[in-house]
Design a protein around this motif. Structure first.
Motif, PDB file in Angstrom:
ATOM      1  N   ASN A  78      -5.325  -4.638  -8.238  1.00  0.00           N
ATOM      2  CA  ASN A  78      -5.497  -3.511  -7.323  1.00  0.00           C
ATOM      3  C   ASN A  78      -6.890  -3.570  -6.701  1.00  0.00           C
ATOM      4  O   ASN A  78      -7.896  -3.477  -7.409  1.00  0.00           O
ATOM      5  N   ILE A  79      -6.963  -3.706  -5.378  1.00  0.00           N
ATOM      6  CA  ILE A  79      -8.261  -3.735  -4.692  1.00  0.00           C
ATOM      7  C   ILE A  79      -8.500  -2.466  -3.882  1.00  0.00           C
ATOM      8  O   ILE A  79      -9.423  -2.410  -3.075  1.00  0.00           O
ATOM      9  N   GLY A  80      -7.670  -1.447  -4.112  1.00  0.00           N
ATOM     10  CA  GLY A  80      -7.822  -0.188  -3.397  1.00  0.00           C
ATOM     11  C   GLY A  80      -8.157   0.958  -4.331  1.00  0.00           C
ATOM     12  O   GLY A  80      -8.846   0.791  -5.339  1.00  0.00           O
ATOM     13  N   GLY A  81      -7.671   2.145  -3.980  1.00  0.00           N
ATOM     14  CA  GLY A  81      -7.876   3.314  -4.814  1.00  0.00           C
ATOM     15  C   GLY A  81      -6.980   3.289  -6.032  1.00  0.00           C
ATOM     16  O   GLY A  81      -6.189   2.370  -6.240  1.00  0.00           O
ATOM     17  N   SER A  82      -7.083   4.330  -6.847  1.00  0.00           N
ATOM     18  CA  SER A  82      -6.314   4.376  -8.091  1.00  0.00           C
ATOM     19  C   SER A  82      -4.816   4.435  -7.814  1.00  0.00           C
ATOM     20  O   SER A  82      -4.363   5.104  -6.883  1.00  0.00           O
ATOM     21  N   GLY A  83      -4.077   3.739  -8.631  1.00  0.00           N
ATOM     22  CA  GLY A  83      -2.624   3.734  -8.497  1.00  0.00           C
ATOM     23  C   GLY A  83      -1.978   3.487  -9.839  1.00  0.00           C
ATOM     24  O   GLY A  83      -2.642   3.412 -10.873  1.00  0.00           O
ATOM     25  N   SER A  84      -0.664   3.352  -9.826  1.00  0.00           N
ATOM     26  CA  SER A  84       0.061   3.062 -11.051  1.00  0.00           C
ATOM     27  C   SER A  84       1.248   2.161 -10.740  1.00  0.00           C
ATOM     28  O   SER A  84       1.773   2.158  -9.621  1.00  0.00           O
ATOM     29  N   VAL A  85       1.643   1.403 -11.758  1.00  0.00           N
ATOM     30  CA  VAL A  85       2.819   0.541 -11.668  1.00  0.00           C
ATOM     31  C   VAL A  85       3.732   0.914 -12.833  1.00  0.00           C
ATOM     32  O   VAL A  85       3.314   0.903 -13.992  1.00  0.00           O
ATOM     33  N   SER A  86       4.964   1.254 -12.523  1.00  0.00           N
ATOM     34  CA  SER A  86       5.956   1.578 -13.535  1.00  0.00           C
ATOM     35  C   SER A  86       6.807   0.340 -13.798  1.00  0.00           C
ATOM     36  O   SER A  86       7.358  -0.253 -12.857  1.00  0.00           O
ATOM     37  N   VAL A  87       6.887  -0.064 -15.066  1.00  0.00           N
ATOM     38  CA  VAL A  87       7.677  -1.234 -15.462  1.00  0.00           C
ATOM     39  C   VAL A  87       8.735  -0.776 -16.455  1.00  0.00           C
ATOM     40  O   VAL A  87       8.411  -0.392 -17.591  1.00  0.00           O
ATOM     41  N   LYS A  93      13.215  -5.558 -14.957  1.00  0.00           N
ATOM     42  CA  LYS A  93      14.075  -5.282 -13.803  1.00  0.00           C
ATOM     43  C   LYS A  93      13.511  -4.225 -12.857  1.00  0.00           C
ATOM     44  O   LYS A  93      13.583  -4.373 -11.642  1.00  0.00           O
ATOM     45  N   ASP A  94      12.946  -3.160 -13.403  1.00  0.00           N
ATOM     46  CA  ASP A  94      12.540  -2.027 -12.572  1.00  0.00           C
ATOM     47  C   ASP A  94      11.017  -1.950 -12.486  1.00  0.00           C
ATOM     48  O   ASP A  94      10.344  -1.640 -13.475  1.00  0.00           O
ATOM     49  N   VAL A  95      10.479  -2.207 -11.297  1.00  0.00           N
ATOM     50  CA  VAL A  95       9.039  -2.165 -11.052  1.00  0.00           C
ATOM     51  C   VAL A  95       8.790  -1.287  -9.834  1.00  0.00           C
ATOM     52  O   VAL A  95       9.374  -1.523  -8.764  1.00  0.00           O
ATOM     53  N   ILE A  96       7.927  -0.269  -9.988  1.00  0.00           N
ATOM     54  CA  ILE A  96       7.673   0.686  -8.913  1.00  0.00           C
ATOM     55  C   ILE A  96       6.167   0.865  -8.744  1.00  0.00           C
ATOM     56  O   ILE A  96       5.428   1.060  -9.716  1.00  0.00           O
ATOM     57  N   PHE A  97       5.705   0.822  -7.494  1.00  0.00           N
ATOM     58  CA  PHE A  97       4.285   0.941  -7.165  1.00  0.00           C
ATOM     59  C   PHE A  97       4.003   2.320  -6.578  1.00  0.00           C
ATOM     60  O   PHE A  97       4.723   2.792  -5.693  1.00  0.00           O
ATOM     61  N   SER A  98       2.912   2.959  -7.043  1.00  0.00           N
ATOM     62  CA  SER A  98       2.539   4.282  -6.553  1.00  0.00           C
ATOM     63  C   SER A  98       1.022   4.385  -6.422  1.00  0.00           C
ATOM     64  O   SER A  98       0.278   3.663  -7.099  1.00  0.00           O
ATOM     65  N   SER A  99       0.571   5.302  -5.563  1.00  0.00           N
ATOM     66  CA  SER A  99      -0.846   5.624  -5.427  1.00  0.00           C
ATOM     67  C   SER A  99      -1.109   7.000  -6.011  1.00  0.00           C
ATOM     68  O   SER A  99      -0.235   7.870  -6.005  1.00  0.00           O
ATOM     69  N   LYS A 100      -2.322   7.197  -6.514  1.00  0.00           N
ATOM     70  CA  LYS A 100      -2.685   8.519  -7.034  1.00  0.00           C
ATOM     71  C   LYS A 100      -2.800   9.531  -5.904  1.00  0.00           C
ATOM     72  O   LYS A 100      -2.379  10.682  -6.029  1.00  0.00           O
ATOM     73  N   THR A 101      -3.435   9.098  -4.789  1.00  0.00           N
ATOM     74  CA  THR A 101      -3.578   9.975  -3.623  1.00  0.00           C
ATOM     75  C   THR A 101      -3.292   9.176  -2.363  1.00  0.00           C
ATOM     76  O   THR A 101      -3.580   7.976  -2.296  1.00  0.00           O
ATOM     77  N   SER A 102      -2.760   9.836  -1.350  1.00  0.00           N
ATOM     78  CA  SER A 102      -2.485   9.160  -0.083  1.00  0.00           C
ATOM     79  C   SER A 102      -3.762   8.957   0.728  1.00  0.00           C
ATOM     80  O   SER A 102      -3.830   8.079   1.586  1.00  0.00           O
ATOM     81  N   VAL A 162       0.868  -1.180   0.000  1.00  0.00           N
ATOM     82  CA  VAL A 162       0.000   0.000   0.000  1.00  0.00           C
ATOM     83  C   VAL A 162       0.908   1.234   0.000  1.00  0.00           C
ATOM     84  O   VAL A 162       1.383   1.662   1.057  1.00  0.00           O
ATOM     85  N   PRO A 163       1.187   1.806  -1.174  1.00  0.00           N
ATOM     86  CA  PRO A 163       2.025   3.011  -1.208  1.00  0.00           C
ATOM     87  C   PRO A 163       1.228   4.209  -0.706  1.00  0.00           C
ATOM     88  O   PRO A 163       0.195   4.553  -1.282  1.00  0.00           O
ATOM     89  N   VAL A 164       1.681   4.852   0.351  1.00  0.00           N
ATOM     90  CA  VAL A 164       0.959   5.990   0.929  1.00  0.00           C
ATOM     91  C   VAL A 164       1.834   7.245   0.901  1.00  0.00           C
ATOM     92  O   VAL A 164       1.517   8.231   0.253  1.00  0.00           O
ATOM     93  N   LYS A 165       2.953   7.194   1.592  1.00  0.00           N
ATOM     94  CA  LYS A 165       3.820   8.364   1.694  1.00  0.00           C
ATOM     95  C   LYS A 165       4.855   8.430   0.583  1.00  0.00           C
ATOM     96  O   LYS A 165       5.480   9.472   0.376  1.00  0.00           O
ATOM     97  N   LYS A 166       5.038   7.313  -0.123  1.00  0.00           N
ATOM     98  CA  LYS A 166       6.067   7.271  -1.164  1.00  0.00           C
ATOM     99  C   LYS A 166       5.770   6.123  -2.119  1.00  0.00           C
ATOM    100  O   LYS A 166       4.945   5.255  -1.838  1.00  0.00           O
ATOM    101  N   SER A 167       6.455   6.131  -3.241  1.00  0.00           N
ATOM    102  CA  SER A 167       6.419   4.991  -4.144  1.00  0.00           C
ATOM    103  C   SER A 167       7.284   3.875  -3.573  1.00  0.00           C
ATOM    104  O   SER A 167       8.243   4.130  -2.830  1.00  0.00           O
ATOM    105  N   VAL A 168       6.939   2.635  -3.910  1.00  0.00           N
ATOM    106  CA  VAL A 168       7.649   1.481  -3.365  1.00  0.00           C
ATOM    107  C   VAL A 168       8.244   0.677  -4.514  1.00  0.00           C
ATOM    108  O   VAL A 168       7.567   0.341  -5.477  1.00  0.00           O
TER     109      VAL A 168
END
Length: 280
Positions: free
Chosen positions: A84-93, A113-122, A55-61
């Motif tokens: 994704n079972i929560g609010g809107s987010g994005s995954v960078s591949v 190799k590079d995968v990053i998880f982010s949320s639209k809003t905290s 659950v990315p809240v304060k930062k991307s993971v």
């Protein structure tokens, strides 16, 4: 570090017969999957299946490798499914961003190799539920929206198992090595899932129960067809199902669950059904 992992070893039917309630829960139940700004993994020795949540809240993971993999990066020899079972987010591949709204999915092939998880809003963060399996070939990354899934209506109100099954990551929707994922939702007034029960000795499975109303529970049934056991489960808890075990549940209300599978056979219908009257 932005991750934590736990290892679960495989148990045979002989061992499980002797387990008490707490031992069953310690062996097969997966709790507290979602941690704020932390990837939380459970590595199972059944088909080397990995269950995780973030659950990315304060930062991307960032998706980092874990020690049991002995790999340079997480997907070096693996593929990954995300719902994704929560609010809107994005995954960078590898620098390409995929927006995932509620109940949308993403398949990521081996070698990324590079995968990053982010949320639209905290305030309403994404909840990314992850399943991963070993892979021996790289297939393209693909987003699966709610309108891209295969939908199957199953059961009936008369048998309290009317439900909608949605296939997200299956070989008829996306090219994949061995991972399969989908979601089943029970209709109002129904409580039984996966009944008649079955086993599929050629693959294992993980059920992740969601949308269980507050104050309600799901009783998950497992074990051999003539030697069943049960585990009481709460919302957003998962259970590991060995290939020799049935996997079925009944809730005190309707609910949904995400199923994930891995093994040597991608044929979704490959299962050995147990007659309801033969269960013990």
């Amino acid at each position: 570090m932005e991750s934590h992992f736990e290892v679960r070893y495989a148990a045979s039917p002989r061992e499980v017969k002797k387990m008490d309630t707490q031992e069953l829960r310690d062996e097969f139940l997966v709790k507290d999957i979602f941690k704020e700004d932390l990837l939380n993994f459970v590595y199972s020795h059944y088909d080397r299946y990995i269950v995780a949540g973030v659950v990315p809240v304060k930062k991307s993971v960032v998706l980092e490798t874990i020690d049991p993999l002995k790999s340079e990066y997480f997907l070096q020899r693996r593929e990954l499914g995300i719902i994704n079972i929560g609010g809107s987010g994005s995954v960078s591949v590898n620098g390409t961003h995929y927006d995932l709204d509620h109940k949308e999915a993403l398949y990521i092939g081996q070698g990324n190799k590079d995968v990053i998880f982010s949320s639209k809003t905290s305030g309403n963060p994404a909840k990314f539920y992850l399943n991963s399996t070993p892979a021996n070939k790289s297939y393209p990354t693909k987003k699966i929206g709610v309108n891209d899934v295969e939908v199957v209506e199953l059961g009936a109100p008369e048998t309290a198992n009317a439900r909608t099954l949605r296939k997200y990551i299956v070989n008829s929707v996306v090219d994949v090595c061995q991972l399969q994922m989908g979601m089943t939702s029970l209709k109002s007034g129904s409580c039984w899932n996966t009944m008649p029960a079955h086993v599929h000795d050629r693959r294992m499975e993980v059920y992740f129960y969601i949308e269980v109303p507050e104050g309600q529970s799901v009783c998950h049934f497992m074990g051999q067809t003539k030697e069943t056991r049960h585990i009481w489960m709460q919302n957003e808890e998962a259970v590991i199902s060995p290939p020799w075990s049935i996997h079925s549940g009944s809730g005190t209300s309707n609910y949904s669950f995400i199923w994930g599978m891995a093994g040597e056979n991608l044929d979704y219908s490959d299962m050995d059904v147990a007659k309801i009257t033969d269960l013990r």
